[in-house]
Enzyme design. Sequence first.
Site, PDB file in Angstrom:
ATOM      1  N   CYS A  10      -7.721   0.869  17.900  1.00 56.06           N
ATOM      2  CA  CYS A  10      -8.629   1.849  18.528  1.00 56.06           C
ATOM      3  C   CYS A  10      -9.352   2.712  17.488  1.00 56.06           C
ATOM      4  O   CYS A  10     -10.256   3.466  17.834  1.00 56.06           O
ATOM      5  CB  CYS A  10      -7.866   2.739  19.517  1.00 56.06           C
ATOM      6  SG  CYS A  10      -6.795   3.948  18.729  1.00 56.06           S
TER       7      CYS A  10
ATOM      8  N   HIS B 207     -15.031   1.877  -1.318  1.00 54.86           N
ATOM      9  CA  HIS B 207     -13.929   1.029  -0.839  1.00 54.86           C
ATOM     10  C   HIS B 207     -12.869   1.844  -0.109  1.00 54.86           C
ATOM     11  O   HIS B 207     -11.724   1.396   0.021  1.00 54.86           O
ATOM     12  CB  HIS B 207     -13.315   0.228  -1.997  1.00 54.86           C
ATOM     13  CG  HIS B 207     -14.235  -0.845  -2.526  1.00 54.86           C
ATOM     14  ND1 HIS B 207     -14.088  -1.437  -3.751  1.00 54.86           N
ATOM     15  CD2 HIS B 207     -15.344  -1.429  -1.952  1.00 54.86           C
ATOM     16  CE1 HIS B 207     -15.048  -2.341  -3.930  1.00 54.86           C
ATOM     17  NE2 HIS B 207     -15.825  -2.342  -2.854  1.00 54.86           N
TER      18      HIS B 207
ATOM     19  N   TYR C  79       0.817  -1.219   0.000  1.00 56.11           N
ATOM     20  CA  TYR C  79       0.000   0.000   0.000  1.00 56.11           C
ATOM     21  C   TYR C  79       0.850   1.268   0.000  1.00 56.11           C
ATOM     22  O   TYR C  79       0.435   2.291  -0.556  1.00 56.11           O
ATOM     23  CB  TYR C  79      -1.018  -0.025   1.153  1.00 56.11           C
ATOM     24  CG  TYR C  79      -2.229  -0.830   0.750  1.00 56.11           C
ATOM     25  CD1 TYR C  79      -3.208  -0.273  -0.068  1.00 56.11           C
ATOM     26  CD2 TYR C  79      -2.355  -2.164   1.117  1.00 56.11           C
ATOM     27  CE1 TYR C  79      -4.290  -1.015  -0.495  1.00 56.11           C
ATOM     28  CE2 TYR C  79      -3.447  -2.917   0.693  1.00 56.11           C
ATOM     29  CZ  TYR C  79      -4.407  -2.337  -0.113  1.00 56.11           C
ATOM     30  OH  TYR C  79      -5.486  -3.067  -0.556  1.00 56.11           O
TER      31      TYR C  79
ATOM     32  N   GLN D 167     -15.289   2.925  -6.694  1.00 50.77           N
ATOM     33  CA  GLN D 167     -14.645   1.837  -5.946  1.00 50.77           C
ATOM     34  C   GLN D 167     -13.163   2.145  -5.774  1.00 50.77           C
ATOM     35  O   GLN D 167     -12.459   1.433  -5.080  1.00 50.77           O
ATOM     36  CB  GLN D 167     -14.794   0.526  -6.717  1.00 50.77           C
ATOM     37  CG  GLN D 167     -16.227   0.091  -6.925  1.00 50.77           C
ATOM     38  CD  GLN D 167     -16.311  -1.048  -7.937  1.00 50.77           C
ATOM     39  OE1 GLN D 167     -16.199  -2.212  -7.596  1.00 50.77           O
ATOM     40  NE2 GLN D 167     -16.498  -0.700  -9.200  1.00 50.77           N
TER      41      GLN D 167
HETATM   42  C1  BJW Z   1     -11.117   0.029 -18.732  1.00 50.68           C
HETATM   43  C2  BJW Z   1      -9.992   0.629 -19.233  1.00 50.68           C
HETATM   44  C3  BJW Z   1     -10.179   1.885 -19.802  1.00 50.68           C
HETATM   45  C4  BJW Z   1      -9.366  -1.243 -18.426  1.00 50.68           C
HETATM   46  N1  BJW Z   1     -11.385   2.437 -19.822  1.00 50.68           N
HETATM   47  N2  BJW Z   1     -12.309   0.593 -18.767  1.00 50.68           N
HETATM   48  C5  BJW Z   1     -21.787 -11.830  -2.994  1.00 50.68           C
HETATM   49  C6  BJW Z   1     -22.420 -10.754  -2.398  1.00 50.68           C
HETATM   50  C7  BJW Z   1     -21.721  -9.930  -1.497  1.00 50.68           C
HETATM   51  C8  BJW Z   1     -20.384 -10.178  -1.194  1.00 50.68           C
HETATM   52  C9  BJW Z   1     -19.774 -11.261  -1.770  1.00 50.68           C
HETATM   53  C10 BJW Z   1     -20.463 -12.079  -2.649  1.00 50.68           C
HETATM   54  N3  BJW Z   1     -19.616 -13.055  -3.054  1.00 50.68           N
HETATM   55  C11 BJW Z   1     -18.432 -12.839  -2.453  1.00 50.68           C
HETATM   56  C12 BJW Z   1     -18.490 -11.759  -1.663  1.00 50.68           C
HETATM   57  C13 BJW Z   1     -17.373 -11.237  -0.854  1.00 50.68           C
HETATM   58  C14 BJW Z   1     -16.440 -10.266  -1.545  1.00 50.68           C
HETATM   59  C15 BJW Z   1     -16.533 -10.377  -3.075  1.00 50.68           C
HETATM   60  O1  BJW Z   1     -17.212  -9.618  -3.734  1.00 50.68           O
HETATM   61  N4  BJW Z   1     -15.785 -11.291  -3.659  1.00 50.68           N
HETATM   62  C16 BJW Z   1     -15.837 -11.498  -5.119  1.00 50.68           C
HETATM   63  C17 BJW Z   1     -14.447 -11.268  -5.721  1.00 50.68           C
HETATM   64  C18 BJW Z   1     -16.369 -12.869  -5.386  1.00 50.68           C
HETATM   65  N5  BJW Z   1     -16.764  -8.923  -1.098  1.00 50.68           N
HETATM   66  C19 BJW Z   1     -16.289  -8.443   0.059  1.00 50.68           C
HETATM   67  O2  BJW Z   1     -15.562  -9.098   0.801  1.00 50.68           O
HETATM   68  C20 BJW Z   1     -16.741  -7.040   0.442  1.00 50.68           C
HETATM   69  N6  BJW Z   1     -17.217  -7.019   1.760  1.00 50.68           N
HETATM   70  C21 BJW Z   1     -18.270  -7.730   2.148  1.00 50.68           C
HETATM   71  O3  BJW Z   1     -18.949  -8.419   1.395  1.00 50.68           O
HETATM   72  O4  BJW Z   1     -18.530  -7.586   3.486  1.00 50.68           O
HETATM   73  C22 BJW Z   1     -19.544  -8.361   4.099  1.00 50.68           C
HETATM   74  C23 BJW Z   1     -19.507  -7.967   5.560  1.00 50.68           C
HETATM   75  C24 BJW Z   1     -20.625  -7.375   6.116  1.00 50.68           C
HETATM   76  C25 BJW Z   1     -20.595  -7.011   7.476  1.00 50.68           C
HETATM   77  C26 BJW Z   1     -19.443  -7.222   8.232  1.00 50.68           C
HETATM   78  C27 BJW Z   1     -18.323  -7.782   7.656  1.00 50.68           C
HETATM   79  C28 BJW Z   1     -18.342  -8.157   6.288  1.00 50.68           C
HETATM   80  C29 BJW Z   1     -15.554  -6.086   0.417  1.00 50.68           C
HETATM   81  C30 BJW Z   1     -14.975  -5.911  -0.947  1.00 50.68           C
HETATM   82  C31 BJW Z   1     -13.722  -5.037  -0.854  1.00 50.68           C
HETATM   83  C32 BJW Z   1     -12.998  -4.926  -2.177  1.00 50.68           C
HETATM   84  N7  BJW Z   1     -11.724  -4.321  -1.948  1.00 50.68           N
HETATM   85  C33 BJW Z   1     -10.858  -4.049  -3.075  1.00 50.68           C
HETATM   86  C34 BJW Z   1      -9.530  -3.473  -2.529  1.00 50.68           C
HETATM   87  C35 BJW Z   1      -9.719  -2.016  -2.081  1.00 50.68           C
HETATM   88  C36 BJW Z   1      -8.437  -1.413  -1.632  1.00 50.68           C
HETATM   89  C37 BJW Z   1      -7.431  -1.302  -2.747  1.00 50.68           C
HETATM   90  O5  BJW Z   1      -7.681  -0.574  -3.741  1.00 50.68           O
HETATM   91  O6  BJW Z   1      -6.402  -1.932  -2.643  1.00 50.68           O
HETATM   92  O7  BJW Z   1     -11.483  -3.111  -3.976  1.00 50.68           O
HETATM   93  S1  BJW Z   1     -10.614  -5.470  -4.131  1.00 50.68           S
HETATM   94  C38 BJW Z   1     -10.562  -4.568  -5.654  1.00 50.68           C
HETATM   95  O8  BJW Z   1     -11.702  -4.930  -6.491  1.00 50.68           O
HETATM   96  C39 BJW Z   1     -10.780  -3.099  -5.247  1.00 50.68           C
HETATM   97  C40 BJW Z   1     -11.665  -2.609  -6.356  1.00 50.68           C
HETATM   98  O9  BJW Z   1     -12.346  -1.443  -5.937  1.00 50.68           O
HETATM   99  C41 BJW Z   1     -12.567  -3.795  -6.608  1.00 50.68           C
HETATM  100  C42 BJW Z   1     -13.239  -3.790  -7.950  1.00 50.68           C
HETATM  101  O10 BJW Z   1     -12.295  -3.847  -8.961  1.00 50.68           O
HETATM  102  P1  BJW Z   1     -12.528  -3.002 -10.300  1.00 50.68           P
HETATM  103  O11 BJW Z   1     -12.466  -1.557  -9.994  1.00 50.68           O
HETATM  104  O12 BJW Z   1     -13.735  -3.495 -10.985  1.00 50.68           O
HETATM  105  O13 BJW Z   1     -11.173  -3.344 -11.113  1.00 50.68           O
HETATM  106  P2  BJW Z   1     -10.874  -4.560 -12.087  1.00 50.68           P
HETATM  107  O14 BJW Z   1      -9.411  -4.630 -12.293  1.00 50.68           O
HETATM  108  O15 BJW Z   1     -11.542  -5.797 -11.617  1.00 50.68           O
HETATM  109  O16 BJW Z   1     -11.575  -4.180 -13.469  1.00 50.68           O
HETATM  110  C43 BJW Z   1     -11.093  -3.105 -14.252  1.00 50.68           C
HETATM  111  C44 BJW Z   1     -11.992  -2.986 -15.474  1.00 50.68           C
HETATM  112  O17 BJW Z   1     -11.584  -1.840 -16.194  1.00 50.68           O
HETATM  113  C45 BJW Z   1     -11.912  -4.182 -16.422  1.00 50.68           C
HETATM  114  O18 BJW Z   1     -13.221  -4.629 -16.725  1.00 50.68           O
HETATM  115  C46 BJW Z   1     -11.237  -3.607 -17.673  1.00 50.68           C
HETATM  116  O19 BJW Z   1     -11.724  -4.188 -18.886  1.00 50.68           O
HETATM  117  C47 BJW Z   1     -11.622  -2.154 -17.581  1.00 50.68           C
HETATM  118  N8  BJW Z   1     -10.705  -1.229 -18.224  1.00 50.68           N
HETATM  119  N9  BJW Z   1      -8.903  -0.232 -19.026  1.00 50.68           N
HETATM  120  C48 BJW Z   1     -12.446   1.731 -19.314  1.00 50.68           C
HETATM  121  N10 BJW Z   1      -9.093   2.556 -20.322  1.00 50.68           N
HETATM  122 ZN    ZN Z   2      -4.774   2.948  18.458  1.00 46.28          ZN
END
Ligand code: BJW
Ligand code: ZN
Length: 235
Positions: free
Chosen positions: A113, A102, A51, A84
Site C-alpha cells: 500500500c 537511489h 539491509y 546515489q
Molecule cells: C573511491 C574511493 C575513494 C573507492 N574516493 N572514490 C541503460 C540505461 C538505463 C538503465 C539501464 C541501462 N542498462 C541497464 C539498465 C538498468 C539498470 C542498470 O543501470 N544496470 C547496469 C548495472 C547495467 N538500472 C536500473 O535498473 C535503474 N532503474 C531503471 O533503469 O528503471 C527503469 C524503469 C523505468 C520505469 C519503471 C520501471 C523501471 C535502477 C538502478 C538502481 C540502482 N540501485 C543500487 C542499490 C541502491 C540501494 C542500496 O544501496 O543497496 O544503487 S545498485 C548500486 O549501484 C547502488 C549504487 O547507488 C549504484 C552505483 O554504484 P556506485 O555508487 O557507483 O558504487 P561502485 O561500487 O560501483 O563504485 C565505487 C567507486 O568509488 C569506484 O569507481 C571506486 O574506484 C571509487 N572509490 N574508494 C573516491 N576513497
Molecule cells: Zn500496507
Amino acid sequence: MTVFSGAGISAESGVPTFRDVETGLWAEVDPYEISSADGWRSHPDRVWAWYLWRHHMMGAVAPNNAHRAVAAWEDYADVHVVTQNVDNLHERAGSNQVYHVHGSLFEFHCDRCGAAYLGEVPAMPEPVESVDPPRCACGGLIRPNVVWFGEALPDRAWQQSVDAVINADVVVVVGTSSVVYPAAGLPELAVASGTPVIEVNPEPTPLTSTATVSLREKAGAALPGLLQRLPALIG
Ligand code: BJW
Ligand code: ZN
C-alpha cells in the site's frame, strides 16, 4: 556547483563500495538477487537481513573529510548534492540540498500500500542470512525506501537532480563507477552542454575520457582543497 556522489565518497568512512573486487559489498552476494525488485519478490527475508545489517553499519559510521568539504563549499557557492548513496552522510556533514536518486536506507514503507513505516527496525551488527520483514496492517511487507534494479527512480529527486546538473557552472563527480543508469547519465548531460566536469576517483571509469579533468585521487584527499584548485583545473 553540483556534486554527484557514489559509494566511493563514503569508503573512507568505512562503508564498503559495491563493486570493489576485494572489499565490495557484492563480493559475497549476487547484486541482482539482493538488490533487485525480483530478488525482493523471491527472497524478502534475505534482502531484509542484508539491509538491516547495512542500516546498522551506516548508522554507526561518521562523515569523512570529503563529505565535510562538500558541506563547507556552501560558504562560497550554491551547492547541490546529487547522491546515489542511501546513507545520510552528506546531510550529517551539513549539506543542505541533497537529492537521493537511489532513495534512503533510513526510511521504510509497505511494498503493497506504500504507507510509511515508522516502527523500529532491529539492530544488526553482524550480517545474517535471513530475517523476516515486518508486516504492514494491510498484509504487505515492509521494505527499505531504496531503488533496486528494475525500479524507477523517485520523480522529485530525479527532477531536482537534472535541474541541478543543467544549471551548474561546474559538476564534481566523486566516487562512482559510472555504470548504473539512468544516474550515470547525469554527468553525461553536463558534458553534452559544455559544463566543466571534474571526476575524482582513484580508478578510471567510463566517464574518464569525456570528463574535463579526472583526478586519480581519493575523495578525502582531493575534495578539501578542490575549490582552491578550480582555477588551475578548469580555468
Ligand atoms: C573511491 C574511493 C575513494 C573507492 N574516493 N572514490 C541503460 C540505461 C538505463 C538503465 C539501464 C541501462 N542498462 C541497464 C539498465 C538498468 C539498470 C542498470 O543501470 N544496470 C547496469 C548495472 C547495467 N538500472 C536500473 O535498473 C535503474 N532503474 C531503471 O533503469 O528503471 C527503469 C524503469 C523505468 C520505469 C519503471 C520501471 C523501471 C535502477 C538502478 C538502481 C540502482 N540501485 C543500487 C542499490 C541502491 C540501494 C542500496 O544501496 O543497496 O544503487 S545498485 C548500486 O549501484 C547502488 C549504487 O547507488 C549504484 C552505483 O554504484 P556506485 O555508487 O557507483 O558504487 P561502485 O561500487 O560501483 O563504485 C565505487 C567507486 O568509488 C569506484 O569507481 C571506486 O574506484 C571509487 N572509490 N574508494 C573516491 N576513497
Ligand atoms: Zn500496507
